[in-house]
Design an enzyme around this catalytic site. Structure first.
Site, PDB file in Angstrom:
ATOM      1  N   HIS A   1       0.811  -1.223   0.000  1.00 42.28           N
ATOM      2  CA  HIS A   1       0.000   0.000   0.000  1.00 42.28           C
ATOM      3  C   HIS A   1       0.842   1.269   0.000  1.00 42.28           C
ATOM      4  O   HIS A   1       0.350   2.334   0.327  1.00 42.28           O
ATOM      5  CB  HIS A   1      -0.950   0.003   1.200  1.00 42.28           C
ATOM      6  CG  HIS A   1      -2.053  -1.010   1.078  1.00 42.28           C
ATOM      7  ND1 HIS A   1      -2.923  -1.296   2.096  1.00 42.28           N
ATOM      8  CD2 HIS A   1      -2.412  -1.813   0.041  1.00 42.28           C
ATOM      9  CE1 HIS A   1      -3.777  -2.242   1.693  1.00 42.28           C
ATOM     10  NE2 HIS A   1      -3.484  -2.561   0.458  1.00 42.28           N
TER      11      HIS A   1
ATOM     12  N   ASN B   1      -4.127 -12.687  15.635  1.00 41.09           N
ATOM     13  CA  ASN B   1      -5.012 -11.520  15.711  1.00 41.09           C
ATOM     14  C   ASN B   1      -5.849 -11.654  16.984  1.00 41.09           C
ATOM     15  O   ASN B   1      -6.372 -12.735  17.254  1.00 41.09           O
ATOM     16  CB  ASN B   1      -5.928 -11.479  14.472  1.00 41.09           C
ATOM     17  CG  ASN B   1      -6.559 -10.106  14.262  1.00 41.09           C
ATOM     18  OD1 ASN B   1      -7.128  -9.538  15.187  1.00 41.09           O
ATOM     19  ND2 ASN B   1      -6.440  -9.581  13.064  1.00 41.09           N
ATOM     20  N   PRO B   2      -5.966 -10.577  17.761  1.00 37.60           N
ATOM     21  CA  PRO B   2      -6.783 -10.690  18.979  1.00 37.60           C
ATOM     22  C   PRO B   2      -8.263 -10.912  18.681  1.00 37.60           C
ATOM     23  O   PRO B   2      -9.024 -11.316  19.567  1.00 37.60           O
ATOM     24  CB  PRO B   2      -6.572  -9.343  19.694  1.00 37.60           C
ATOM     25  CG  PRO B   2      -5.858  -8.457  18.742  1.00 37.60           C
ATOM     26  CD  PRO B   2      -5.288  -9.284  17.635  1.00 37.60           C
TER      27      PRO B   2
ATOM     28  N   CYS C   1       9.649  18.510 -11.610  1.00 37.81           N
ATOM     29  CA  CYS C   1       8.845  19.409 -12.457  1.00 37.81           C
ATOM     30  C   CYS C   1       8.111  20.484 -11.670  1.00 37.81           C
ATOM     31  O   CYS C   1       7.477  21.354 -12.256  1.00 37.81           O
ATOM     32  CB  CYS C   1       7.864  18.601 -13.306  1.00 37.81           C
ATOM     33  SG  CYS C   1       6.436  18.000 -12.380  1.00 37.81           S
TER      34      CYS C   1
ATOM     35  N   SER D   1      -7.206  -7.164   9.505  1.00 32.95           N
ATOM     36  CA  SER D   1      -8.619  -7.514   9.609  1.00 32.95           C
ATOM     37  C   SER D   1      -9.043  -8.396   8.443  1.00 32.95           C
ATOM     38  O   SER D   1     -10.140  -8.949   8.457  1.00 32.95           O
ATOM     39  CB  SER D   1      -9.473  -6.251   9.673  1.00 32.95           C
ATOM     40  OG  SER D   1      -9.165  -5.376   8.610  1.00 32.95           O
TER      41      SER D   1
HETATM   42  P1  NAD Z   1      -7.062  -2.758  10.075  1.00 29.14           P
HETATM   43  O1  NAD Z   1      -6.937  -1.493  10.837  1.00 29.14           O
HETATM   44  O2  NAD Z   1      -8.196  -2.957   9.159  1.00 29.14           O
HETATM   45  O3  NAD Z   1      -7.129  -3.981  11.088  1.00 29.14           O
HETATM   46  C1  NAD Z   1      -6.261  -4.059  12.160  1.00 29.14           C
HETATM   47  C2  NAD Z   1      -6.314  -5.467  12.679  1.00 29.14           C
HETATM   48  O4  NAD Z   1      -5.312  -5.586  13.675  1.00 29.14           O
HETATM   49  C3  NAD Z   1      -7.645  -5.857  13.307  1.00 29.14           C
HETATM   50  O5  NAD Z   1      -8.059  -7.104  12.795  1.00 29.14           O
HETATM   51  C4  NAD Z   1      -7.317  -5.969  14.804  1.00 29.14           C
HETATM   52  O6  NAD Z   1      -8.071  -6.996  15.437  1.00 29.14           O
HETATM   53  C5  NAD Z   1      -5.850  -6.308  14.753  1.00 29.14           C
HETATM   54  N1  NAD Z   1      -5.080  -5.915  15.925  1.00 29.14           N
HETATM   55  C6  NAD Z   1      -5.327  -4.918  16.820  1.00 29.14           C
HETATM   56  N2  NAD Z   1      -4.352  -4.883  17.741  1.00 29.14           N
HETATM   57  C7  NAD Z   1      -3.483  -5.888  17.434  1.00 29.14           C
HETATM   58  C8  NAD Z   1      -2.281  -6.356  18.026  1.00 29.14           C
HETATM   59  N3  NAD Z   1      -1.755  -5.783  19.121  1.00 29.14           N
HETATM   60  N4  NAD Z   1      -1.648  -7.402  17.447  1.00 29.14           N
HETATM   61  C9  NAD Z   1      -2.163  -7.999  16.345  1.00 29.14           C
HETATM   62  N5  NAD Z   1      -3.294  -7.586  15.751  1.00 29.14           N
HETATM   63  C10 NAD Z   1      -3.949  -6.550  16.293  1.00 29.14           C
HETATM   64  O7  NAD Z   1      -5.668  -2.965   9.387  1.00 29.14           O
HETATM   65  P2  NAD Z   1      -5.356  -3.650   8.039  1.00 29.14           P
HETATM   66  O8  NAD Z   1      -6.023  -4.963   7.936  1.00 29.14           O
HETATM   67  O9  NAD Z   1      -3.897  -3.543   7.883  1.00 29.14           O
HETATM   68  O10 NAD Z   1      -6.122  -2.639   7.059  1.00 29.14           O
HETATM   69  C11 NAD Z   1      -5.663  -2.300   5.934  1.00 29.14           C
HETATM   70  C12 NAD Z   1      -5.395  -0.785   5.817  1.00 29.14           C
HETATM   71  O11 NAD Z   1      -5.034  -0.090   6.977  1.00 29.14           O
HETATM   72  C13 NAD Z   1      -4.203  -0.673   4.932  1.00 29.14           C
HETATM   73  O12 NAD Z   1      -4.543   0.087   3.821  1.00 29.14           O
HETATM   74  C14 NAD Z   1      -3.123   0.046   5.726  1.00 29.14           C
HETATM   75  O13 NAD Z   1      -2.353   0.846   4.867  1.00 29.14           O
HETATM   76  C15 NAD Z   1      -3.920   0.807   6.699  1.00 29.14           C
HETATM   77  N6  NAD Z   1      -3.259   1.211   7.958  1.00 29.14           N
HETATM   78  C16 NAD Z   1      -1.898   1.149   8.134  1.00 29.14           C
HETATM   79  C17 NAD Z   1      -1.329   1.522   9.356  1.00 29.14           C
HETATM   80  C18 NAD Z   1       0.173   1.460   9.525  1.00 29.14           C
HETATM   81  O14 NAD Z   1       0.916   1.537   8.563  1.00 29.14           O
HETATM   82  N7  NAD Z   1       0.673   1.298  10.768  1.00 29.14           N
HETATM   83  C19 NAD Z   1      -2.148   1.948  10.395  1.00 29.14           C
HETATM   84  C20 NAD Z   1      -3.534   2.004  10.184  1.00 29.14           C
HETATM   85  C21 NAD Z   1      -4.071   1.614   8.979  1.00 29.14           C
HETATM   86 ZN    ZN Z   2       6.896  15.988 -11.377  1.00 27.23          ZN
END
Ligand code: NAD
Ligand code: ZN
Length: 249
Positions: free
Chosen positions: A123, A218-219, A155, A194
């Site tokens: 991403h 995953n929790p 640019c 998720s």
């Molecule tokens: P999401 O936010 O949809 O889901 C987070 C998941 O992490 C949930 O299922 C939750 O149950 C789980 N979770 C919560 N605490 C946890 C822990 N301590 N250990 C393990 N799991 C835990 O995230 P996703 O599925 O990555 O969603 C995709 C989008 O979110 C992507 O586009 C991403 O770029 C973006 N995103 C990225 C970041 C980052 O780079 N740190 C932060 C927030 C969102």
């Molecule tokens: Zn440019």
């Protein structure tokens, strides 16, 4: 309890033996570094509505608002440090070698900062911008010197965050590499996602269908949970410590 211990032992054994391992991580792996997830308790989504910020339409309507949100997340990512879960995946990569691939949906850059090298950032990243006119990608200045929106060094046009927004396609080459790794994996590990955002969410299914041993950390339960051979209902640090850390006596 003894059943779970047996399953964890089996997963540890498979991880130790496997020559091809594919890992998918999501926002949950960075939660212990203090970066909020999008979904779930304490997630970014509770304060901000994603459809107002992480979409091309939102950016076209109000680029300054969208950039302000990304600049805030960029600063948070720079101030955060990789946690033990990131480090355990570095150690796994070193142990497995060429047959290892880490695919992340995260844009925070923490896997690379921890030392992971075979990484696909599906991403994009908060640390870069992309020119809206010529497509040039470039690193942002340190947060203290960064005033959004940035302009292209080639640019001079305005640049957008170098991330994939809702409604946009993933970079095809990166997705192909990720897909191939999950297709070929003996063990697939899915941590802190998720598993609802496609097509990254389907990588676990691809691996499972191709015969991989599938482990989830995953929790909370996810759409992938029923398919997993082992689903550890705990945080990423605790889960990866169980799977990859020093064997508890
Ligand atoms: P999401 O936010 O949809 O889901 C987070 C998941 O992490 C949930 O299922 C939750 O149950 C789980 N979770 C919560 N605490 C946890 C822990 N301590 N250990 C393990 N799991 C835990 O995230 P996703 O599925 O990555 O969603 C995709 C989008 O979110 C992507 O586009 C991403 O770029 C973006 N995103 C990225 C970041 C980052 O780079 N740190 C932060 C927030 C969102
Ligand atoms: Zn440019």
């Amino acid at each position: 309890m003894s059943g779970l211990r047996g399953q964890v032992d089996e997963a540890r054994g498979r991880l130790a033996q496997a020559r091809r391992v594919a890992v998918l991580t999501g926002a949950g792996i960075s939660a212990a570094s203090g970066l909020p997830t999008f979904r779930g308790p304490g997630g970014v989504w509770e304060e901000f509505r994603p459809e107002e910020l992480a979409t091309p339409v939102a950016y076209a309507r109000d680029p300054h608002r969208v950039w302000a949100w990304y600049a805030w997340r960029y600063r948070m990512a720079c101030e955060a440090s990789p946690n033990r879960a990131h480090e355990l995946l570095v150690a796994l990569e070193r142990a497995v070698g060429d047959g290892f691939l880490l695919v992340t949906q995260n844009v925070d850059g923490l896997h690379r900062r921890a030392g992971s090298q075979r990484v696909v950032e599906l991403h994009g990243t908060l640390h870069r911008a992309r020119c809206e006119a010529c497509g040039e990608r470039f690193a942002l200045p340190p947060p203290d010197r960064f005033v959004p929106p940035p302009h292209c060094p080639r640019c001079g046009s305005r640049a957008r965050p170098d991330v994939v927004w809702f409604g946009e396609l993933l970079p095809a080459a990166a997705y192909r590499v990720a897909h191939e790794a999950f297709q070929a994996a003996e063990v697939a590990l899915v941590v802190g996602t998720s598993a609802v955002v496609e097509p990254a969410a389907s990588l676990g299914r691809v691996a499972r269908r191709a015969g991989a041993y599938l482990v989830e950390v995953n929790p909370e339960a996810t759409p992938l949970t029923p398919l997993a051979h082992l689903s550890l209902r705990c945080g990423a640090v605790e889960g990866l410590e169980l799977l990859l850390g020093t064997q508890p006596s």
